[in-house]
Design a protein around this motif. Structure first.
Motif, PDB file in Angstrom:
ATOM      1  N   LYS A 145       1.207  -1.216   0.022  1.00 30.69           N
ATOM      2  CA  LYS A 145       0.236  -0.283   0.054  1.00 30.69           C
ATOM      3  C   LYS A 145       1.109   1.021   0.511  1.00 30.69           C
ATOM      4  O   LYS A 145       0.287   2.185  -0.448  1.00 30.69           O
ATOM      5  N   SER A 146       2.205   1.129   0.341  1.00 31.01           N
ATOM      6  CA  SER A 146       3.242   1.987   0.690  1.00 31.01           C
ATOM      7  C   SER A 146       3.660   2.832  -0.732  1.00 31.01           C
ATOM      8  O   SER A 146       3.318   1.505  -1.557  1.00 31.01           O
ATOM      9  N   SER A 195       5.665  -2.135   2.767  1.00 30.07           N
ATOM     10  CA  SER A 195       5.357  -3.849   2.005  1.00 30.07           C
ATOM     11  C   SER A 195       4.686  -3.675   3.818  1.00 30.07           C
ATOM     12  O   SER A 195       5.093  -3.317   4.416  1.00 30.07           O
ATOM     13  N   ASN A 196       3.096  -4.174   3.095  1.00 31.08           N
ATOM     14  CA  ASN A 196       2.496  -4.743   4.261  1.00 31.08           C
ATOM     15  C   ASN A 196       3.348  -6.203   5.381  1.00 31.08           C
ATOM     16  O   ASN A 196       3.435  -6.753   6.211  1.00 31.08           O
ATOM     17  N   SER A 243       3.314  -4.018   9.657  1.00 30.51           N
ATOM     18  CA  SER A 243       3.120  -3.381   8.251  1.00 30.51           C
ATOM     19  C   SER A 243       3.316  -2.160   8.028  1.00 30.51           C
ATOM     20  O   SER A 243       3.450  -1.319   9.188  1.00 30.51           O
ATOM     21  N   GLU A 265       2.834   0.918   5.576  1.00 35.44           N
ATOM     22  CA  GLU A 265       2.122   1.694   4.833  1.00 35.44           C
ATOM     23  C   GLU A 265       1.998   2.853   4.202  1.00 35.44           C
ATOM     24  O   GLU A 265       1.855   3.235   2.776  1.00 35.44           O
ATOM     25  N   SER A 285       5.181   2.529  10.931  1.00 37.47           N
ATOM     26  CA  SER A 285       5.172   1.367  11.031  1.00 37.47           C
ATOM     27  C   SER A 285       3.337   1.683  10.898  1.00 37.47           C
ATOM     28  O   SER A 285       2.781   2.343  12.055  1.00 37.47           O
ATOM     29  N   LEU A 286       2.481   0.536  11.519  1.00 37.08           N
ATOM     30  CA  LEU A 286       1.029   0.489  12.131  1.00 37.08           C
ATOM     31  C   LEU A 286       1.507  -0.243  13.560  1.00 37.08           C
ATOM     32  O   LEU A 286       0.471  -0.190  13.601  1.00 37.08           O
ATOM     33  N   SER A 316      -0.354   5.467   9.646  1.00 40.43           N
ATOM     34  CA  SER A 316      -0.474   5.275   7.737  1.00 40.43           C
ATOM     35  C   SER A 316      -0.213   5.956   7.263  1.00 40.43           C
ATOM     36  O   SER A 316       0.019   5.936   5.676  1.00 40.43           O
ATOM     37  N   GLY A 374      -1.557   3.527  -3.722  1.00 42.60           N
ATOM     38  CA  GLY A 374      -0.304   4.640  -3.731  1.00 42.60           C
ATOM     39  C   GLY A 374      -0.301   5.068  -5.129  1.00 42.60           C
ATOM     40  O   GLY A 374      -0.324   4.962  -5.839  1.00 42.60           O
TER      41      GLY A 374
END
Length: 388
Positions: A78-79, A92-93, A115, A117, A131-132, A157, A364
């Motif tokens: 998603k990044s 990356s996740n 993850s 993102e 990071s998450l 996020s 993204g």
């Protein structure tokens, strides 16, 4: 005495020549140092290209791009990738941040455990990202070595932005967290400078012009924060979630909300200049040029608004919802879609120039530099397009 005079002249000549060489080397070193982190058509150093989040570059898109290479990570991506001096950085996740060469070879990877993102930010030889897990990292961009980390109380996020504090002669980093706070830390040490608390999660990136930071929160407000003090300058009630990051241009702020309304706000006056309805929901962030604002929406449409009055200049329909943010590159617009395609459109007409079907959703922002487009995909791969 005459010989002595000649000797002095000769020594002076040597000294001047050596001084010129030293001066030239110093200028060269400074230029190389500056170019290593300057935003230009060869570099795409942050989520939207600059701290104002305008999503625009002078780089030329190849007329008929070909797939140059792909690189596989361990999970969905998603990044948004960034590019500095030919090197690509992306999260990356799978919990890792990757550094990839311009030919698609792994240079290093850093394990953040959870993850990633958020898009990374490149500044002065360092890479910054969250990071998450709520940890914000600073890594050496050449080696991937951890320089410092900073903990928040919620997931991160959105990407980071930076500004230069003239009064303290420091570069500082801004990023939001699900702990409701916008955090400001020193770029070198990671030490907290201030926190600004909103009333809900901060999902997107904060834009910054060096004086104020502007962001939309899940509390439904457009916030303005004085970056020197961390105190509120103003906030405007939008009345619904703002997932879109805000693009700043002059005194105008451009963004969309989750009710499908797109806004132009005069933040100096703290009032809406114009708004357009009917797009279902905006998760993407806009690109802003001299006379246009371009953004994709969840109703599959790419909209091009007149910057001054909000009139729609053109629309382009993809085959699935759009969460990815566009990039204006010269006379072209580059955008990914949930339909698994990367598109290049004519900026003036909205007509499709080129597309490539990857097959899985792209959420993204593409990184666009001279002669190359790099895009990350939910299939877990990074793809580079250019001229072979």
């Amino acid at each position: 005495m005459k010989k002595f005079s000649h000797l002095i002249s000769y020594i002076s000549h040597l000294v001047n020549r050596q001084a010129k060489r030293i001066l030239f080397l110093l200028v060269l070193i400074i230029c190389v140092s500056i170019s290593s982190y300057s935003q230009n058509k060869h570099n795409w150093l942050s989520f939207r290209g600059n701290s104002s989040l305008c999503g625009i570059t002078e780089a030329n898109v190849p007329k008929a791009p070909k797939l140059l290479w792909s690189f596989k990570t361990g999970d969905a991506v998603k990044s948004s990738p960034i590019i500095s001096n030919g090197n690509i950085f992306v999260g990356s996740n799978d919990g890792k941040l990757y550094a990839i060469s311009k030919t698609g070879q792994l240079k290093w990877k850093f394990d953040a455990k959870t993850s990633v993102e958020a898009s990374p930010l490149y500044l002065d030889g360092n890479v910054y990202f969250g990071s998450l897990e709520g940890i914000f990292y600073c890594l050496n961009a050449t080696t991937g070595e951890l320089k410092w980390k900073y903990a928040t109380d919620g997931q991160i996020s959105g990407s980071a932005a930076w500004f230069y504090d003239k009064s303290r002669k420091q570069k500082k980093i801004l990023f939001g967290s699900y702990d409701f706070n916008l955090h400001c830390v020193d770029a070198k040490s990671g030490k907290l400078q201030w926190k600004y608390e909103s009333d809900n999660y901060i999902n997107g990136a904060a834009s910054c012009n060096g004086e104020i930071a502007v962001f939309g929160g899940c509390d439904g407000f457009l916030h303005q924060v004085d970056v020197k003090t961390g105190k509120a300058k103003n906030k405007l009630d939008i009345a619904t979630y703002i997932a879109s990051s805000v693009a700043l241009d002059g005194n105008q702020a451009y963004f969309g909300d989750t009710d499908g309304e797109f806004f132009c706000v005069d933040y100096a006056k703290n009032q809406v200049k114009w708004k357009k309805e009917g797009a279902v929901s905006y998760l993407a962030s806009p690109s802003v040029s001299a006379n246009q604002v371009i953004i994709g929406a969840e109703n599959r449409q790419v909209y091009c608004f007149d910057k001054e009055n909000g009139n729609i200049q053109w629309q382009f329909k993809t085959k699935n919802k759009i969460e990815a943010s566009p990039v204006i590159a010269g006379n072209s617009v580059v955008i990914g879609s949930g339909d698994g395609r990367i598109y290049v459109l004519n900026r003036r007409t909205g007509q499709q120039i080129w597309s490539y079907e990857i097959g899985r959703a792209i959420v993204g922002t593409p990184a666009v530099v001279e002669g190359m487009i790099v895009v990350a995909c939910m299939d877990g791969s990074i793809y580079a397009f250019g001229e072979k």
